[in-house]
Design an enzyme around this catalytic site. Structure first.
Site, mmCIF file in Angstrom:
data_model
loop_
_atom_site.group_PDB
_atom_site.id
_atom_site.type_symbol
_atom_site.label_atom_id
_atom_site.label_comp_id
_atom_site.label_asym_id
_atom_site.label_seq_id
_atom_site.Cartn_x
_atom_site.Cartn_y
_atom_site.Cartn_z
ATOM 1 N N THR A 172 0.860 -0.823 0.346
ATOM 2 C CA THR A 172 0.303 0.242 0.185
ATOM 3 C C THR A 172 1.401 1.398 0.210
ATOM 4 O OG1 THR A 172 -1.792 -1.132 1.031
ATOM 5 C CG2 THR A 172 -1.764 1.414 0.926
ATOM 6 N N PHE A 174 1.543 5.395 1.205
ATOM 7 C CA PHE A 174 0.880 6.480 1.480
ATOM 8 C C PHE A 174 0.765 8.079 1.350
ATOM 9 C CE2 PHE A 174 0.713 2.172 4.032
ATOM 10 C CZ PHE A 174 -0.282 2.581 4.667
#
Length: 181
Positions: A172, A174
């Site tokens: 992921t 960020f």
């Protein structure tokens, strides 16, 4: 640094990766709440997931960023490997589990696992680590959570299955945002 979720969330992992020498993590119930803390000056930064290797854009987080518009600006970004675990109270078995709680984005990363274990009902929760905390508090052997190994350790849960994400190279991305100068 504000982040969405409870201690043990992947956002906390991103925060610790971004600031290896330490900062004070401030859990927030929602992405808008984390961003509001930045705008109010309660924290210097918020860290927000914007993209995942399996599910693509993290819409709920991007919507929150869009809502604050130019009031914040991106200062940095970091990419965190995401390895999801099936967690349960100590002594529980995979066969006993029925309801498994987690953030909808995390559940969407485990479709193959849930298809292979059709008796498990994936149930949305506001946060991966919050789901782990709630499963630990309930102590019911029929309830599980999809979260990080860090959340298992923090909340005293057993890891029933590791790496249940659909793609092993899961990550992921960020962004770190602050109030615009």
């Amino acid at each position: 640094v504000a982040f969405q979720g409870e201690f043990g969330a992947f956002s906390e992992m991103a925060l610790r990766q971004q600031w290896p020498n330490g900062v004070e993590p401030i859990p927030s119930a929602t992405f808008p709440e984390a961003l509001a803390r930045v705008l109010a000056g309660d924290v210097h930064y918020a860290i927000v997931p914007v993209e995942n290797a399996i599910v693509g854009r993290v819409k709920v987080a991007l919507d929150a960023l869009e809502a604050v518009g130019d009031a914040v600006e991106v200062r940095a970004e970091t990419r965190v490997p995401v390895h999801l675990c099936l967690l349960a109270p100590r002594g529980a078995t995979l066969a006993e589990l029925r309801n498994v709680y987690s953030h909808p984005v995390a559940l969407a990363q485990c479709r193959i696992f849930f298809a292979q274990h059709s008796w498990l009902v994936s149930t949305p929760h506001a946060d991966t680590a919050g789901a782990a905390r709630d499963v630990a508090a309930a102590g019911e052997r029929t309830r599980g959570a999809v979260a990080s190994a860090m959340a298992a350790e923090r909340y005293g849960l057993e890891i029933i299955a590791r790496h249940i994400e659909d793609v092993s190279a899961n990550w992921t991305r960020f962004v770190v945002v602050s109030k615009r100068d």
